[in-house]
Design a protein around this motif. Structure first.
Motif, short mmCIF file in Angstrom:
data_model
loop_
_atom_site.label_atom_id
_atom_site.label_comp_id
_atom_site.label_asym_id
_atom_site.label_seq_id
_atom_site.Cartn_x
_atom_site.Cartn_y
_atom_site.Cartn_z
N ALA A 74 18.62 66.71 24.91
CA ALA A 74 15.96 67.05 24.56
C ALA A 74 16.34 68.42 23.19
CB ALA A 74 16.23 67.83 26.22
N ILE A 75 16.70 67.23 22.34
CA ILE A 75 16.14 68.00 20.70
C ILE A 75 15.87 67.10 20.16
CG2 ILE A 75 17.57 70.34 21.66
CD1 ILE A 75 19.45 68.47 18.50
N SER A 76 14.31 67.50 19.03
CA SER A 76 13.98 66.77 18.29
C SER A 76 15.75 66.55 17.29
CB SER A 76 13.58 66.92 17.71
OG SER A 76 13.01 67.93 16.00
N ALA A 77 15.03 65.09 16.49
CA ALA A 77 16.17 64.39 15.35
C ALA A 77 15.96 66.10 14.51
CB ALA A 77 16.39 63.17 15.24
N GLY A 78 14.97 66.53 14.43
CA GLY A 78 14.85 67.72 13.08
C GLY A 78 15.88 69.02 13.34
N MET B 145 26.31 70.39 19.53
CA MET B 145 27.24 70.01 20.16
C MET B 145 28.72 69.73 21.60
SD MET B 145 29.81 72.19 17.44
CE MET B 145 30.13 73.44 18.72
N SER B 146 26.95 70.33 23.09
CA SER B 146 28.61 70.19 23.91
C SER B 146 27.59 68.09 24.06
CB SER B 146 27.53 71.01 24.87
OG SER B 146 26.52 71.10 24.98
N ALA B 147 26.85 67.84 23.58
CA ALA B 147 25.40 66.90 23.91
C ALA B 147 26.37 66.07 22.71
CB ALA B 147 24.62 67.22 23.65
N ALA B 148 27.10 65.84 22.46
CA ALA B 148 27.36 65.12 20.88
C ALA B 148 29.17 64.89 21.44
CB ALA B 148 27.59 65.83 19.37
N ALA B 149 29.93 66.04 21.62
CA ALA B 149 30.85 65.64 22.45
C ALA B 149 30.85 64.58 23.96
CB ALA B 149 31.34 67.26 22.99
N THR C 27 28.11 55.91 18.99
CA THR C 27 27.08 56.71 19.78
C THR C 27 26.28 56.90 18.68
OG1 THR C 27 28.34 57.72 20.70
CG2 THR C 27 26.50 59.44 20.28
N SER C 28 24.64 56.86 18.48
CA SER C 28 23.87 57.11 17.97
C SER C 28 23.81 58.93 17.41
CB SER C 28 22.33 56.15 17.78
OG SER C 28 21.61 56.20 19.04
N MET C 29 22.91 58.98 16.55
CA MET C 29 21.97 60.43 16.31
C MET C 29 21.23 60.97 17.40
SD MET C 29 24.07 62.26 14.11
CE MET C 29 23.01 63.46 13.40
N GLN C 30 19.98 59.52 17.95
CA GLN C 30 18.91 59.60 18.48
C GLN C 30 19.70 59.67 20.07
OE1 GLN C 30 15.75 59.98 17.94
NE2 GLN C 30 16.17 60.63 19.72
N GLU C 31 20.32 59.09 20.72
CA GLU C 31 21.74 59.45 21.50
C GLU C 31 21.97 60.87 22.06
OE1 GLU C 31 23.70 55.53 23.31
OE2 GLU C 31 23.80 55.53 20.35
N ILE C 32 22.96 61.36 20.74
CA ILE C 32 22.26 63.38 20.94
C ILE C 32 21.74 63.27 20.74
CG2 ILE C 32 23.58 65.18 20.22
CD1 ILE C 32 25.39 62.38 18.03
N CYS C 33 20.52 63.55 19.93
CA CYS C 33 19.35 63.86 20.45
C CYS C 33 18.45 63.79 21.43
CB CYS C 33 18.30 63.21 19.42
SG CYS C 33 18.53 64.17 17.86
N ASP C 34 18.52 62.90 22.38
CA ASP C 34 18.47 62.58 23.53
C ASP C 34 19.16 63.64 24.75
OD1 ASP C 34 16.20 61.49 22.66
OD2 ASP C 34 17.46 59.22 23.10
N THR C 35 20.17 63.20 24.66
CA THR C 35 21.16 63.66 25.42
C THR C 35 20.96 65.20 25.64
OG1 THR C 35 22.87 62.46 25.91
CG2 THR C 35 23.50 64.51 26.05
#
Length: 182
Positions: A26-30, A1-5, A16-24
């Motif tokens: 450092a987790i997989s999309a899954g 959640m902190s990465a998304a925020a 913001t894309s979901m992939q950007e949140i994943c990258d920030t």
């Protein structure tokens, strides 16, 4: 959640894309989709986080013998959160989203309503105990307190030259005079 925020505050919710949140994060999309099916679900979770913070404030105020003192004791922490630039950008972004998305409006509206109810009860209790001006219109006062708190994040984005300590001290003097009727 902190990465998304962090992403929402920097680029906006829709940019913001979901992939950007994943990258920030450092987790997989899954991994992200295991917990959150959408950006809306993340925002709802952020609302739940805000609700938990509000619950702490509500409990603090309920335990205070003097609502004015209790509120003023909490001001430095409240201002630290509200005056944080990332929080301010995120609050503006979510506020705008709430005007378009009824799900977001409902969850944040619930938070506002619960906090408003607790503040009204606390001020009415203060009036009965003689620590709050009995002539005070409690509903209007709570509206103004919430408006002040809601405005701090947006103002903080553009007024970096006003230290949070000064804001908390000035707001404390203001609230003590307004609530006591002095």
């Amino acid at each position: 959640m902190s990465a998304a925020a962090k992403c929402f505050a920097a680029r906006g919710i829709h940019q913001t894309s979901m992939q950007e949140i994943c990258d920030t994060a450092a987790i997989s999309a899954g991994a992200l989709y295991r917990y959150f099916e959408s950006k809306e679900a993340i925002i709802v979770a952020l609302a739940d986080e805000e609700r938990a913070g509000n619950a702490e404030l509500i409990a603090h105020l309920a335990a205070a013998d003097d609502i004015v003192d209790g509120l003023c004791e909490a001001l430095p922490e409240i201002i630290a959160v509200l005056g944080n630039e990332q929080y301010g950008r995120l609050a503006v972004e979510i506020g705008a989203e709430a005007t378009r998305n009824p799900v977001i409006a409902d969850v944040f509206g619930r938070n506002e309503s619960e906090l408003r109810g607790a503040l009204v009860e606390a001020l009415e209790r203060g009036q009965k105990r003689g620590t709050v001006d009995p002539a005070l219109d409690v509903q209007a006062t709570v509206f103004l307190i919430q408006a002040l708190f809601d405005g701090i994040p947006g103002r903080s984005i553009f007024a970096e030259d006003v230290p949070p300590r000064q804001v908390a001290e000035t707001l404390e003097r203001f609230l003590r005079k307004a609530l006591r009727g002095a």
